[in-house]
Design a protein around this motif. Structure first.
Motif, short mmCIF file in Angstrom:
data_model
loop_
_atom_site.label_atom_id
_atom_site.label_comp_id
_atom_site.label_asym_id
_atom_site.label_seq_id
_atom_site.Cartn_x
_atom_site.Cartn_y
_atom_site.Cartn_z
N VAL A 1 1.16 7.06 -5.13
CA VAL A 1 0.27 6.84 -6.27
C VAL A 1 0.24 5.37 -6.66
N SER A 2 1.36 4.67 -6.45
CA SER A 2 1.43 3.24 -6.79
C SER A 2 0.69 2.35 -5.81
N SER A 3 0.20 2.91 -4.73
CA SER A 3 -0.50 2.11 -3.72
C SER A 3 -1.64 1.31 -4.34
N LEU A 4 -1.80 0.09 -3.88
CA LEU A 4 -2.86 -0.78 -4.38
C LEU A 4 -4.10 -0.63 -3.51
N THR A 5 -5.24 -0.49 -4.15
CA THR A 5 -6.51 -0.38 -3.43
C THR A 5 -7.49 -1.43 -3.91
N VAL A 6 -8.60 -1.53 -3.19
CA VAL A 6 -9.66 -2.46 -3.56
C VAL A 6 -10.18 -2.16 -4.97
N GLY B 1 -8.01 -4.17 8.59
CA GLY B 1 -8.68 -4.07 7.29
C GLY B 1 -9.54 -2.84 7.16
N VAL B 2 -10.38 -2.57 8.16
CA VAL B 2 -11.29 -1.42 8.04
C VAL B 2 -10.54 -0.10 8.21
N SER B 3 -9.43 -0.10 8.93
CA SER B 3 -8.63 1.13 9.06
C SER B 3 -8.02 1.52 7.72
N MET B 4 -7.55 0.52 6.97
CA MET B 4 -6.85 0.80 5.72
C MET B 4 -7.78 0.99 4.53
N PHE B 5 -9.00 0.48 4.60
CA PHE B 5 -9.90 0.49 3.44
C PHE B 5 -10.01 1.90 2.84
N PRO B 6 -9.90 2.00 1.48
CA PRO B 6 -9.84 0.93 0.49
C PRO B 6 -8.43 0.47 0.12
N PHE B 7 -7.42 0.90 0.86
CA PHE B 7 -6.05 0.50 0.54
C PHE B 7 -5.82 -0.93 1.03
N TRP C 1 2.32 8.66 15.03
CA TRP C 1 3.58 8.69 14.30
C TRP C 1 3.57 8.02 12.93
N VAL C 2 2.54 7.29 12.59
CA VAL C 2 2.53 6.59 11.30
C VAL C 2 1.56 7.28 10.36
N ASP C 3 2.04 7.64 9.18
CA ASP C 3 1.18 8.30 8.20
C ASP C 3 0.17 7.33 7.61
N GLY C 4 -1.07 7.80 7.48
CA GLY C 4 -2.07 7.05 6.76
C GLY C 4 -2.18 7.56 5.33
N TYR C 5 -3.05 6.93 4.56
CA TYR C 5 -3.17 7.25 3.13
C TYR C 5 -4.62 7.62 2.81
N HIS C 6 -4.76 8.51 1.83
CA HIS C 6 -6.09 8.97 1.43
C HIS C 6 -6.09 9.29 -0.06
N ILE C 7 -7.13 8.83 -0.77
CA ILE C 7 -7.25 9.13 -2.20
C ILE C 7 -7.82 10.54 -2.35
N LEU D 1 -2.20 3.62 -11.12
CA LEU D 1 -1.59 4.91 -11.44
C LEU D 1 -2.61 5.97 -11.88
N LEU D 2 -3.89 5.62 -11.90
CA LEU D 2 -4.92 6.56 -12.36
C LEU D 2 -5.51 7.40 -11.22
N LYS D 3 -4.90 7.36 -10.05
CA LYS D 3 -5.43 8.10 -8.91
C LYS D 3 -4.35 9.00 -8.32
N GLN D 4 -4.76 9.86 -7.40
CA GLN D 4 -3.83 10.69 -6.63
C GLN D 4 -4.00 10.36 -5.15
N VAL D 5 -2.89 10.32 -4.44
CA VAL D 5 -2.90 9.89 -3.05
C VAL D 5 -2.12 10.87 -2.18
N ALA D 6 -2.67 11.18 -1.01
CA ALA D 6 -1.99 12.01 -0.03
C ALA D 6 -1.73 11.19 1.23
N THR D 7 -0.70 11.56 1.98
CA THR D 7 -0.39 10.90 3.25
C THR D 7 -0.36 11.93 4.36
N ALA D 8 -0.76 11.53 5.54
CA ALA D 8 -0.74 12.41 6.71
C ALA D 8 -0.98 11.57 7.96
N PRO D 9 -0.54 12.04 9.12
CA PRO D 9 -0.81 11.28 10.35
C PRO D 9 -2.31 11.14 10.61
N ALA D 10 -2.66 10.05 11.26
CA ALA D 10 -4.02 9.77 11.74
C ALA D 10 -5.02 9.47 10.63
#
Length: 384
Positions: free
Chosen positions: A327-332, A312-318, A230-236, A249-258
């Motif tokens: 797009v505003s998401s902060l990453t490593v 930590g490892v689930s979210m990396f690099p976010f 039920w919780v969307d994850g993030y992907h560059i 702001l120099l990247k593009q990000v998509a969200t989707a479950p799992a």
């Protein structure tokens, strides 16, 4: 200069992401048993001597353990300025509540025994409970909100705008993570009390720990299942620039479950983290049952490592995703300090972190051993 050139910007960012995790795990493993012990205090201490015994189990070390909390906050401030700015401003009221609860701890330790009055001491015992329970719960709630994404956005000048509310943080998944945090650290506190005390107090601590050691993996598995379904994850989705400027702001990000589980598919060895989070508490249960006190505390620390590392490892690099503007998401790779700053901080850390570890190990060695209730009852020595 050669070392500076060898440690490129990408490597330094990765090192500081790991160091941030180490500091957070260090805080949970040390100050975590202090707070877990404080949560247990009103329930496993049946009279004043027993409660003083429990307090003295953590009394000599709790102040030193908070060093990890300070180091973690300092690392966020210096190594990840955007993360510090967004999280500490967005979670301002939550942080205020945490700090207010933490302030109760030193006051309670110092003032509890100033008066030989049952109601006076009981009030300070509950203050210690609040000082343990509230931060543990809110830290877990904060992690739950981070996994879901925090409602902030960055404008063209990289100014952060938080559009959430304090009550909005108290959503079902975040509260589930908060309960997991409480169960996890109560188990850790029970392992510590069982190690440091004897008799009825240790027996009650083991009894509570046997319950929470089973509750912890159950809540961890439930949180993982909820996250997957039920919780969307993030992907560059754009090209990943690991050594570029710190501009989210120099990247593009998509969200989707799992999507939070994609790192495990790409790097299966990372499954060791959730495996420790699931199996570790069960081994703690077995250790408490067998009264293997020292091994139980070590295994409890490893289970904390597994649960925290899983996040930590689930979210990396976010490191701080945005729920309203992905797009505003902060990453490593786009929210760190400069290359020079990270390098200087790493040199300083390599000098002083071993000193902190050496002093901590020395202090624990000097203060090792069980708290003797009979000595407290007889008024021997300097006790809380």
């Amino acid at each position: 200069m050669i070392l500076h050139e060898l440690l490129d910007y990408t490597t330094l960012r990765l090192i500081w992401w790991v160091l941030l995790g180490v500091l957070l795990i260090g805080f949970a493993a040390t100050d975590g048993f202090d707070m877990g012990t404080a949560i247990l205090l009103p329930f496993i201490g049946k009279d004043d001597v027993e409660r003083r015994t429990i307090i003295n189990a953590v009394g000599p070390v709790w102040e030193g353990n908070q060093v990890w909390f300070i180091l973690g906050g300092g690392a966020i401030f210096a190594a990840w300025p955007p993360l510090y700015a967004v999280s500490f401003s967005g979670f301002y009221l939550a942080m205020f509540v945490v700090l207010a609860a933490l302030i109760l701890r030193p006051v309670a330790f110092k003032y509890r025994s100033k008066r030989d009055d049952v109601r006076w001491r009981a009030a300070w015992d509950w203050a210690l409970f609040v000082g343990g329970f509230v931060p543990v719960l809110i830290f877990g709630v904060a992690v739950g909100n981070v996994l879901q994404g925090v409602p902030f956005r960055l404008d063209g000048d990289l100014r952060a705008f938080y559009e959430g509310s304090f009550l909005g943080l108290l959503n079902p998944f975040a509260l589930l993570c908060g309960l997991l945090s409480v169960a996890m650290l109560v188990t850790h506190g029970a392992a510590w009390v069982a190690l440091k005390t004897t008799g009825a107090v240790a027996a009650r601590a083991r009894a509570v720990g046997l319950v929470t050691a089973l509750l912890t993996p159950a809540l961890f598995a439930l949180a993982g299942l909820t996250l997957y379904l039920w919780v969307d994850g993030y992907h560059i989705t754009s090209a990943v620039v690991m050594d570029g400027p710190s501009n989210p702001l120099l990247k593009q990000v998509a969200t989707a479950p799992a999507l939070w589980f994609s790192n495990y598919a790409a790097y299966p060895f990372l499954l060791i983290a959730p495996a420790l989070g699931l199996v570790g508490p069960l081994l703690v249960w077995a250790g408490l049952k067998a009264r293997a006190e020292g091994a139980t505390l070590i295994i409890s620390g490893l289970s904390l490592f597994g649960i925290i590392a899983t996040v930590g490892v689930s979210m990396f690099p976010f490191i701080l995703p945005s729920s309203i503007d992905p797009v505003s998401s902060l990453t490593v790779w786009d929210s760190s300090s400069s290359h020079q700053t990270l390098f200087i901080m790493l040199v300083v850390t390599c000098i002083f972190l071993p000193l902190v570890l050496a002093y901590t190990a020395w202090a624990y060695r000097i203060l090792w051993g069980k708290v003797d209730a009979s000595a407290i009852r007889a008024g021997q020595g300097h006790h809380y």
